[in-house]
Design a protein around this motif. Structure first.
Motif, PDB file in Angstrom:
ATOM      1  N   ILE A 230      34.254  44.159  40.900  1.00  0.00           N
ATOM      2  CA  ILE A 230      35.534  43.467  41.100  1.00  0.00           C
ATOM      3  C   ILE A 230      35.403  42.551  42.316  1.00  0.00           C
ATOM      4  O   ILE A 230      35.475  42.985  43.465  1.00  0.00           O
ATOM      5  CB  ILE A 230      36.690  44.465  41.317  1.00  0.00           C
ATOM      6  N   ALA A 231      35.172  41.261  42.056  1.00  0.00           N
ATOM      7  CA  ALA A 231      35.017  40.307  43.154  1.00  0.00           C
ATOM      8  C   ALA A 231      35.595  38.946  42.821  1.00  0.00           C
ATOM      9  O   ALA A 231      35.497  38.028  43.623  1.00  0.00           O
ATOM     10  CB  ALA A 231      33.538  40.157  43.519  1.00  0.00           C
ATOM     11  N   SER A 232      36.218  38.808  41.653  1.00  0.00           N
ATOM     12  CA  SER A 232      36.771  37.512  41.245  1.00  0.00           C
ATOM     13  C   SER A 232      38.024  37.737  40.412  1.00  0.00           C
ATOM     14  O   SER A 232      38.302  38.855  39.965  1.00  0.00           O
ATOM     15  CB  SER A 232      35.751  36.732  40.415  1.00  0.00           C
ATOM     16  N   GLY A 233      38.760  36.645  40.197  1.00  0.00           N
ATOM     17  CA  GLY A 233      39.958  36.731  39.375  1.00  0.00           C
ATOM     18  C   GLY A 233      39.689  37.207  37.970  1.00  0.00           C
ATOM     19  O   GLY A 233      40.374  38.116  37.465  1.00  0.00           O
ATOM     20  N   PRO A 234      38.728  36.621  37.245  1.00  0.00           N
ATOM     21  CA  PRO A 234      38.432  37.098  35.891  1.00  0.00           C
ATOM     22  C   PRO A 234      38.034  38.566  35.851  1.00  0.00           C
ATOM     23  O   PRO A 234      38.368  39.276  34.901  1.00  0.00           O
ATOM     24  CB  PRO A 234      37.270  36.195  35.463  1.00  0.00           C
ATOM     25  N   GLN A 235      37.345  39.054  36.877  1.00  0.00           N
ATOM     26  CA  GLN A 235      36.966  40.460  36.894  1.00  0.00           C
ATOM     27  C   GLN A 235      38.177  41.367  37.100  1.00  0.00           C
ATOM     28  O   GLN A 235      38.282  42.434  36.483  1.00  0.00           O
ATOM     29  CB  GLN A 235      35.905  40.691  37.972  1.00  0.00           C
TER      30      GLN A 235
END
Length: 383
Positions: A230-235
């Motif tokens: 979990i490190a980005s918006g899509p994730q």
């Protein structure tokens, strides 16, 4: 975005930011997420000071604390216990570590050279089993206005659960398998963090994509956060699509200005790809994902001893890592080759150091944008 997690802890965004640096915790909470302080290496006095500082900065905004509270503690003199454990470390393992340090020209560290590193621990706390110390840590934690308390490893002991519920503080637990989640739910935790193998630090071997829906399926009304990758918006959007009530992010904050990792470590992280991590017990005695380095290669070489179980391995290598960190900061290239840190596979997405608040904003805005895009994929039903 409103989810069961945001309602539980009173935040704007379904994102928890775990980090050992108080400044990162503050910035995550200021940006509308829930900053969670990794406090496993603090003395009670240090923890009280850090939580006081965090609260002064946040002015009432919610934040959380992550402790390592073992299921069993000991009333035995901790000095005797530590000495006994040290005697269990084989001499061959000591010789291997000293030989490794000599091979890379890593000198002993003098008091003048020692870094003021966050997380430095006193020898009396190496086992984290002293009943008196654990009790003091809980006293300190619950004397502050925390919105969440998490237990880093294993099921929270009954006393910790009872105290949290009595004070109205939600209690969270990290799991790496469905079976672990079943035990945590039976114990009565209020939040489950389903941590996939992509995550940094201590992790299992089930991927987030598989683990999260498995845990959501059995969790009922208990919210689940997805962790690992979990490190980005899509994730984060993917986590919500899997049924999670939000995401638990850890590694991404290593790419922030506020994180306390050294310059050398951050330079290595920025240069790494998602394939440059490895799960190994060589640092703590328990499988943990970290940046691959010469240290890990040496432990995998022919003739190297097998890592010891926790806590013996961490006791064996603690001073070695202090020496490596100090020497690397002085510019030693061999020490830089050894240097490593706990980090997940998202390290491959690090491009530059950024403010924590900017990272939070990008994750949240990117998640919202992706959710809108997904919504447009579903055609309205025609009557």
């Amino acid at each position: 975005m409103r989810t069961a997690f945001t309602e539980l802890v009173g935040v704007e965004h379904p994102l928890a930011g775990f980090n050992r640096t108080p400044a990162v915790v503050v910035e995550v909470s200021r940006a509308g997420g829930l900053g969670v302080l990794g406090a496993t290496m603090y003395t009670p006095e240090e923890l009280d000071a850090q939580l006081t500082w965090i609260e002064e900065q946040l002015g009432g905004r919610p934040y959380g604390v992550d402790l390592l509270v073992p299921a069993r503690t000991t009333q035995r003199d901790v000095g005797e216990l530590v000495a006994d454990l040290r005697r269990q470390i084989p001499e061959g393992h000591r010789r291997f570590v000293e030989g490794l340090l000599a091979k890379y020209s890593i000198p002993p560290v003098s008091e003048d050279d020692a870094l003021d590193r966050l997380g430095r621990i006193d020898a009396s706390l190496e086992t984290n089993m002293d009943a008196a110390v654990v009790s003091e840590l809980l006293d300190v934690t619950f004397s502050h206005r925390i919105a969440l308390v998490a237990n880093a490893l294993g099921t929270p002991p009954a006393a910790m659960l009872e105290r949290a519920k009595a004070q109205g503080v939600p209690i969270a637990a990290l799991v790496g398998k469905r079976e672990h989640a079943e035990k945590q739910l039976a114990a009565g935790v209020d939040l489950i963090v389903a941590q996939g193998t992509e995550a940094g630090g201590h992790t299992g071997n089930v991927a987030t994509m598989v683990l999260t829906p498995e845990v959501v399926e059995i969790a009922g009304d208990v919210p689940v956060l997805a962790a690992g990758g979990i490190a980005s918006g899509p994730q984060l959007a993917a986590a919500l699509a899997l049924g999670a009530a939000g995401g638990w992010a850890g590694s991404v904050w290593l790419s922030s200005h506020e994180d306390a990792a050294s310059r050398v470590i951050k330079e290595k992280l920025l240069a790494a790809s998602s394939s440059d991590t490895i799960v190994s017990p060589t640092r703590t005695g328990k499988s943990a994902r970290q940046l691959r380095s010469a240290w890990l290669d040496e432990w995998q070489a022919e003739g190297a001893p097998s890592p010891l179980p926790m806590p013996l391995q961490s006791m064996l290598v603690r001073e070695a890592w202090e020496r490596i960190d100090v020497t690397a900061e002085k510019g030693s290239e061999p020490a830089r080759e050894l240097e490593s840190f706990f980090v997940g596979q998202v390290v491959g997405s690090f491009r530059e150091l950024r403010p924590t608040a900017e990272i939070v904003r990008d994750i949240v805005e990117g998640c919202e944008a992706r959710l809108r895009e997904i919504g447009r994929l579903v055609e309205p039903v025609r009557s």
